[in-house]
Every structure is written in C-alpha cells, then in structure tokens.
Motif scaffolding. Structure first.
Motif, PDB file in Angstrom:
ATOM      1  N   TYR A 148     -38.389  43.761  -1.533  1.00  0.00           N
ATOM      2  CA  TYR A 148     -39.483  44.539  -2.110  1.00  0.00           C
ATOM      3  C   TYR A 148     -39.536  45.947  -1.512  1.00  0.00           C
ATOM      4  CZ  TYR A 148     -44.071  45.232  -4.273  1.00  0.00           C
ATOM      5  OH  TYR A 148     -45.124  45.691  -5.042  1.00  0.00           O
ATOM      6  N   HIS A 149     -39.319  46.049  -0.209  1.00  0.00           N
ATOM      7  CA  HIS A 149     -39.304  47.368   0.429  1.00  0.00           C
ATOM      8  C   HIS A 149     -38.134  48.207  -0.090  1.00  0.00           C
ATOM      9  CE1 HIS A 149     -42.628  47.283   3.264  1.00  0.00           C
ATOM     10  NE2 HIS A 149     -42.310  46.032   3.555  1.00  0.00           N
ATOM     11  N   VAL A 150     -36.965  47.605  -0.273  1.00  0.00           N
ATOM     12  CA  VAL A 150     -35.810  48.330  -0.815  1.00  0.00           C
ATOM     13  C   VAL A 150     -36.116  48.799  -2.235  1.00  0.00           C
ATOM     14  CG1 VAL A 150     -33.405  48.105  -1.571  1.00  0.00           C
ATOM     15  CG2 VAL A 150     -34.112  47.199   0.659  1.00  0.00           C
ATOM     16  N   LEU A 151     -36.666  47.911  -3.048  1.00  0.00           N
ATOM     17  CA  LEU A 151     -37.044  48.270  -4.418  1.00  0.00           C
ATOM     18  C   LEU A 151     -37.988  49.474  -4.418  1.00  0.00           C
ATOM     19  CD1 LEU A 151     -37.330  47.758  -7.502  1.00  0.00           C
ATOM     20  CD2 LEU A 151     -39.090  46.070  -6.923  1.00  0.00           C
ATOM     21  N   GLN A 152     -39.001  49.442  -3.558  1.00  0.00           N
ATOM     22  CA  GLN A 152     -39.983  50.521  -3.504  1.00  0.00           C
ATOM     23  C   GLN A 152     -39.358  51.837  -3.043  1.00  0.00           C
ATOM     24  OE1 GLN A 152     -42.838  50.591  -4.766  1.00  0.00           O
ATOM     25  NE2 GLN A 152     -43.812  48.601  -4.679  1.00  0.00           N
ATOM     26  N   GLU A 153     -38.275  51.777  -2.258  1.00  0.00           N
ATOM     27  CA  GLU A 153     -37.571  53.001  -1.848  1.00  0.00           C
ATOM     28  C   GLU A 153     -36.815  53.613  -3.023  1.00  0.00           C
ATOM     29  OE1 GLU A 153     -35.100  52.283   1.559  1.00  0.00           O
ATOM     30  OE2 GLU A 153     -36.781  51.462   2.705  1.00  0.00           O
ATOM     31  N   ILE A 154     -36.343  52.760  -3.926  1.00  0.00           N
ATOM     32  CA  ILE A 154     -35.580  53.234  -5.088  1.00  0.00           C
ATOM     33  C   ILE A 154     -36.522  53.755  -6.164  1.00  0.00           C
ATOM     34  CG2 ILE A 154     -34.025  52.529  -6.953  1.00  0.00           C
ATOM     35  CD1 ILE A 154     -32.906  50.431  -4.928  1.00  0.00           C
ATOM     36  N   GLN A 155     -37.572  52.995  -6.445  1.00  0.00           N
ATOM     37  CA  GLN A 155     -38.531  53.368  -7.494  1.00  0.00           C
ATOM     38  C   GLN A 155     -39.897  52.781  -7.145  1.00  0.00           C
ATOM     39  OE1 GLN A 155     -37.493  52.708 -11.684  1.00  0.00           O
ATOM     40  NE2 GLN A 155     -39.452  51.670 -11.923  1.00  0.00           N
ATOM     41  N   ALA A 156     -40.916  53.577  -7.208  1.00  0.00           N
ATOM     42  CA  ALA A 156     -42.279  53.093  -6.950  1.00  0.00           C
ATOM     43  C   ALA A 156     -42.707  52.168  -8.087  1.00  0.00           C
ATOM     44  CB  ALA A 156     -43.244  54.262  -6.826  1.00  0.00           C
ATOM     45  N   VAL A 157     -43.089  50.949  -7.742  1.00  0.00           N
ATOM     46  CA  VAL A 157     -43.554  49.961  -8.718  1.00  0.00           C
ATOM     47  C   VAL A 157     -44.863  49.353  -8.219  1.00  0.00           C
ATOM     48  CG1 VAL A 157     -41.220  49.422  -9.541  1.00  0.00           C
ATOM     49  CG2 VAL A 157     -42.210  48.081  -7.679  1.00  0.00           C
ATOM     50  N   ASP A 158     -45.512  48.624  -9.096  1.00  0.00           N
ATOM     51  CA  ASP A 158     -46.788  47.966  -8.761  1.00  0.00           C
ATOM     52  C   ASP A 158     -47.837  48.970  -8.277  1.00  0.00           C
ATOM     53  OD1 ASP A 158     -46.146  45.349  -9.488  1.00  0.00           O
ATOM     54  OD2 ASP A 158     -45.296  44.890  -7.517  1.00  0.00           O
ATOM     55  N   LEU A 159     -47.992  50.050  -9.030  1.00  0.00           N
ATOM     56  CA  LEU A 159     -49.017  51.041  -8.696  1.00  0.00           C
ATOM     57  C   LEU A 159     -50.399  50.574  -9.141  1.00  0.00           C
ATOM     58  CD1 LEU A 159     -47.018  54.219  -9.765  1.00  0.00           C
ATOM     59  CD2 LEU A 159     -47.208  53.211  -7.478  1.00  0.00           C
ATOM     60  N   LYS A 160     -50.455  49.668 -10.114  1.00  0.00           N
ATOM     61  CA  LYS A 160     -51.724  49.110 -10.602  1.00  0.00           C
ATOM     62  C   LYS A 160     -51.753  47.590 -10.509  1.00  0.00           C
ATOM     63  CE  LYS A 160     -52.167  52.826 -13.971  1.00  0.00           C
ATOM     64  NZ  LYS A 160     -52.089  53.169 -15.382  1.00  0.00           N
ATOM     65  N   THR A 161     -50.583  46.984 -10.324  1.00  0.00           N
ATOM     66  CA  THR A 161     -50.489  45.527 -10.232  1.00  0.00           C
ATOM     67  C   THR A 161     -50.026  45.155  -8.834  1.00  0.00           C
ATOM     68  OG1 THR A 161     -48.205  45.598 -11.046  1.00  0.00           O
ATOM     69  CG2 THR A 161     -49.946  45.249 -12.696  1.00  0.00           C
TER      70      THR A 161
END
Length: 119
Positions: free
Chosen positions: A57-70
């Motif tokens: 999840y941390h790697v994913l967030q470094e590539i693209q910000a996700v779950d900004l509302k969820t």
C-alpha cells in the motif's frame, strides 16, 4: 530474479462494488447485527487475488495517490486478527495513514485493494 509479474489495483477510489464489507468471513459471520453480504477476504479468495499488504500500500501511494475519499482493508497480521482487529489505509493531507478497526466493522467508504501475482 523471481520472474513474476504483479498486477496491483490502481483505482483512484475503492470501487463502490467492493465497499461495505467486513474484513473476513469470521468477522462477517460473527457480526451480531446487519452483517454485510460478503467480506474483503472472501471476495479475494473467489477472485484468486491477495489483499495488499501494508508495504504494498505504501509503494502504491508513492506511485499514485489513491483513497483520497475512501479507505481500503489491507492484509492483517495474525496477531492483530486474533485479537479481533484488522488494518486499513487511506491517504489524507498528502500522507498515507494505516489504521486499525474491528474486523467486523464495515463502512460505505471502505473497500479493499488487491494484487494478482503471475509466476
């Protein structure tokens, strides 16, 4: 080299069809009131995919910000799960947060993220 390809869910927000789920079958079955129709772990098992880990999840967030509302259920270590908890993550204030909740909880804004590993 491990010669594998990993597909990871990059949806900006957890899709509505994957929300309002408990963490796993045990949490769903033991829920006293209003159990959801399924759980994140049960769906992952059906689809033959794995929940993202906290590291994924941390790697994913470094590539693209996700779950900004969820938010998204993440693979939970056995020691936490045995005590009734489960972990989830989201991104707020330009920061990735990992939290805990009762595994039997479910919310309209919480889904899950998964990965498929091809060897």
């Amino acid at each position: 080299m491990n010669n594998q390809i990993v597909f990871i869910d990059f949806c900006k927000e957890s899709p509505k069809e994957r929300r309002s789920l408990c963490y796993d079958k045990s949490a769903r079955v033991n829920r006293k009131k209003f159990p959801p129709v399924s759980s994140a772990c049960e769906i992952c098992k059906q689809w033959q995919v794995d929940l993202l880990t906290e590291d994924d999840y941390h790697v994913l967030q470094e590539i693209q910000a996700v779950d900004l509302k969820t938010s998204s259920w993440l693979f939970t270590p056995d020691n936490i799960r045995q005590l009734g908890g489960a972990i989830f993550g989201d991104r707020r204030y330009d920061t990735t947060f990992i939290y805990h909740n009762g595994a039997d909880s479910y919310y309209a804004s919480r889904g899950f993220r998964a990965k498929l590993i091809l060897k």
